[in-house]
Enzyme design. Structure first.
Site, mmCIF file in Angstrom:
data_model
loop_
_atom_site.group_PDB
_atom_site.id
_atom_site.type_symbol
_atom_site.label_atom_id
_atom_site.label_comp_id
_atom_site.label_asym_id
_atom_site.label_seq_id
_atom_site.Cartn_x
_atom_site.Cartn_y
_atom_site.Cartn_z
ATOM 1 N N GLN B 196 50.017 39.515 -3.166
ATOM 2 C CA GLN B 196 49.962 40.449 -2.037
ATOM 3 C C GLN B 196 48.620 41.165 -2.103
ATOM 4 O O GLN B 196 48.433 42.081 -2.902
ATOM 5 C CB GLN B 196 51.141 41.420 -2.113
ATOM 6 N N ARG B 216 52.344 46.991 0.507
ATOM 7 C CA ARG B 216 50.994 46.551 0.857
ATOM 8 C C ARG B 216 51.087 45.216 1.608
ATOM 9 O O ARG B 216 52.076 44.492 1.509
ATOM 10 C CB ARG B 216 50.135 46.400 -0.393
ATOM 11 N N ALA B 237 58.067 46.960 5.295
ATOM 12 C CA ALA B 237 57.630 45.747 4.597
ATOM 13 C C ALA B 237 56.151 45.446 4.857
ATOM 14 O O ALA B 237 55.488 46.140 5.647
ATOM 15 C CB ALA B 237 58.501 44.575 5.023
ATOM 16 N N HIS B 238 55.681 44.397 4.225
ATOM 17 C CA HIS B 238 54.252 44.069 4.316
ATOM 18 C C HIS B 238 53.831 43.713 5.735
ATOM 19 O O HIS B 238 54.537 43.041 6.457
ATOM 20 C CB HIS B 238 53.828 42.968 3.357
ATOM 21 N N ASN B 239 52.645 44.208 6.084
ATOM 22 C CA ASN B 239 52.007 43.891 7.368
ATOM 23 C C ASN B 239 52.734 44.445 8.579
ATOM 24 O O ASN B 239 52.417 44.086 9.714
ATOM 25 C CB ASN B 239 51.802 42.377 7.500
#
Lengths: 344, 344, 344
Positions: B196, B216, B237-239
């Site tokens: 990540q 991240r 969550a990511h993004n």
């Protein structure tokens, strides 16, 4: 710890059928208990394990004791008796009183000589830590908060300012008590923070599970009464009040200003919206959303059943047609009834 | 703090009807406010408490002021006016600048002279802490992260490496920003971790509730825009990207790569699956699951109503028959319509 | 890190179509990758971005490679190949072995010389920290727990006593392992704590997301097998067992004593009630509640679809009438069938 069955039964006001001088040392499951171990039977699903149990003694009801192949400790409430016996055989660790040299205690804090403060703990000014309190590593206690006698804070817990924690509380790691409630006013499309000026007041004999969060009140206090039991990752919003002897399972969330009665049992992942009143002795089953006040004791539920996804997809699509289906059903009923009348 | 009503009203651009020289010192609820206390009325459910209020002054709308038995502070937006007045009467604690001797600051970190760093804080290399930042006890700030001017990190917060936190953020205890997103590739039935490598970028005037987690990005960054308000125990969550001025209540979870618009209001315990786009000004009610993109502003819901469990059990079982019920209904409609035709 | 495409492909057993001597340095998204960057294509939704990609190389399937405008790294499993290449180009940070002077290590703990222990870490007696373990700032490891070789504990993590963590685990900030399970017996309306005497055993190659909690067993252990992947804010209750290679998304909760099979995929916000058995290779979709054991592999779901609230309100009210609707439908069917018979 070692006990004779006789001594043990005396301590917990139960009755031994068998060898009162038999010595037991620890607890185990019905399936795996060996000699000198105590186990219990409460769940009828496990009754078939009883006859072949190798346990030194089994805690069970009078009815179940008929089939007990070993020493029996007879109780009208075997699970509660087990809880007490397990506590006697496996007492909680005791901690030496004193303050670890790496803890940071403000000069204006008051710490009982019998309290035990672990490494890296931070205690701010005005804090009062009562007798026999144990504060584990990495905990932070904010200004003017109080921790009542005999309470245990495990590790990495944050108690912010002006929180009042009662006696004999057990607080597990990662808990946050007294963070600001979620108060936001909107002005011209922009959120303005509403200061959260109340505190948190927690009674005696409360247990709070890991990573649970209990927010401080907006103006007045968030209140958790005596003997409330909270599992892990529960969210208690500002100005919630939870009545005495209520137990709440993991991941449940209670929105602001809702009052929950005494002796309630709320299952896991339940949501309770804000500004409601829940009566005493209410049970709510897992994952339900409570959207209105509950005035009567009883069991309440919401949700749909688990299905193989293929079937579920067909059914869930129909949910969107429910209102129209209901109307169409009514129309059919009228038509049939008028057809009948016509026919007659 | 003490203010005359006149001075207070001037600060918040409101109008006093009553004694402008009257002195107020604190805020209280409508029910419990006493003299020299200010309260407010916004929720019509509490209007009956107004006439008997003992408050020194009440913030309310012009319409409600007619029934006000005491000094009135008239506002077109009483709750926002209350937020400002409460902040004036109960200003946030100020902290002395400086670094506690037990904090561990890497030599390659840059800390403003006006920042306040509490006991046990760990700041890694390359970190930049801007002016008037307050970092509470037990916080960890990882390599190369930045904390913008005036931001407050309460206690026991973890910011990992390469996170960019804006100005005037308020971050509550137990928050984790920048943990790895949940990226797992499968090969021969075994999971392989997907590195990540993105960061987290958080705008200005953001508030983040206790124990909330913001992961991240996998390659690019997870983004929280200005003035976003996140309650406790939210999972981002990511993004994910959350648009400016969006507010999200406790325990909501947003899966990877979903983009939420500006000025949205997402209630508590909502789930939003990954890779969706939610338009601006969308509201989602409590505990809904969002499984598709939402292209139009509006209010959206899912879920079933709370019922006594006995009734619920009967209804929920029928859910599995919904598709078949719909089909049977259709057949009946055809039969009746053909019966009619036959009869005619 | 710099690699030629040839070297990179060799490391991951993939095939290059294009310039094997081309040098790449980092990864990027298909949309934003530039020269000397590697990207990947797995999701057909992004295929249209392929033709115009500026990437130095693209990892993709043989089929997709036909349209690849640049160097192709061909793989039968592009996402797993990407994971490996990303790890090669962006290796995890290495930490110098050693113990930070501010860490508090009990004299009776055993710490490998190759372990890295950060500032403010607390390690109690009897703990064993194996080779190449990294323990980040603010972590607490309780008595007699073990951390296996190569495991990484990020920061502010609490591992309580008698927990056995395997090798190459990655544990993210705020995780709590080994807090007491939620065991409460009731006696005369008052809750009595049931001592939680089991531990937690975690296998190898497990990843645990931020603020996830895994409770210790009541008598025996809570078990997480090898290569299990847990996202953020998951709650694992006492005596749960999660089989190898199972992945669980964020905010899911598993109640006590439930056994989950191997190779399962549980989506986010799922609830699984206690004492169930879930077979291998089961998938459960987001926000479902699992209330019964699942004996067959397959995909399972529960819940209702998202709708504009106006429509949803109409449909959800009808949910309470579902049982009566089903009965009325049956009556109509009988009436029509008897009308028919009468007509015949």
């Amino acid at each position: 710890m070692k006990y004779t069955l006789g001594d043990l039964a005396k301590e917990v006001s139960a009755e031994v059928v068998g060898d009162t001088s038999y010595i037991v040392e620890s607890v185990a499951t019905l399936l795996n208990a060996q000699s000198h171990q105590v186990t219990f039977l409460t769940n009828s699903a496990y009754r078939k394990q009883l006859v072949s149990s190798q346990a030194g003694a089994v805690i069970l009801s009078k009815d179940d004791s008929v089939e007990c192949p070993t020493n029996a400790i007879i109780s009208t409430n075997p699970y509660a008796t087990y809880a007490k016996i397990a506590a006697l055989l496996s007492p909680s660790e005791s901690y030496d009183p004193g303050i670890h040299h790496s803890a940071h205690i403000d000069n204006d804090a008051t710490i009982s000589d019998s309290a035990s403060i672990a490494a890296g703990v931070v205690i701010e000014s005005g804090v009062i830590i009562a007798d026999a309190v144990r504060i584990g590593a990495g905990c932070v206690v904010g200004k003017n908060s109080k921790i009542g006698a005999g309470s245990v804070l495990a590790a990495n817990i944050t108690i912010t300012h002006n929180c009042d924690i009662g006696e004999r509380n057990i607080i597990h790691p990662g808990v946050v008590i007294g963070a600001d409630g979620f108060g936001q006013a909107i002005e011209n499309g922009k959120w303005i923070k509403v200061p959260q000026l109340g505190g948190v007041v927690i009674g005696d004999d409360v247990e709070i599970g890991a990573n649970t969060t209990i927010d401080r009140g907006a103006i007045e206090d968030t209140i958790i009464e005596d003997n409330v039991k909270l599992d892990n990752q529960i969210q208690v919003a500002h100005n919630v009040k939870i009545g005495a002897h209520t137990a709440i399972a993991g991941c449940t969330a209670i929105a602001g200003s809702t009052k929950i009665g005494k002796h309630c049992r709320i299952a896991g992942m339940v949501g309770i919206v804000g500004h409601l009143e829940i009566a005493d002795n209410v049970m709510v089953t897992a994952k339900s959303l409570v959207t209105h006040s509950i005035k009567e004791a009883g069991v309440y539920s919401a949700g749909t059943p688990l299905e193989p996804s293929k079937q579920w997809r067909k059914n869930t699509i129909r949910f969107k047609q429910l209102d129209s289906m209901a109307k169409r059903l009514k129309i059919l009923e009228k038509q049939i009834s008028s057809n009948k009348n016509t026919a007659e």
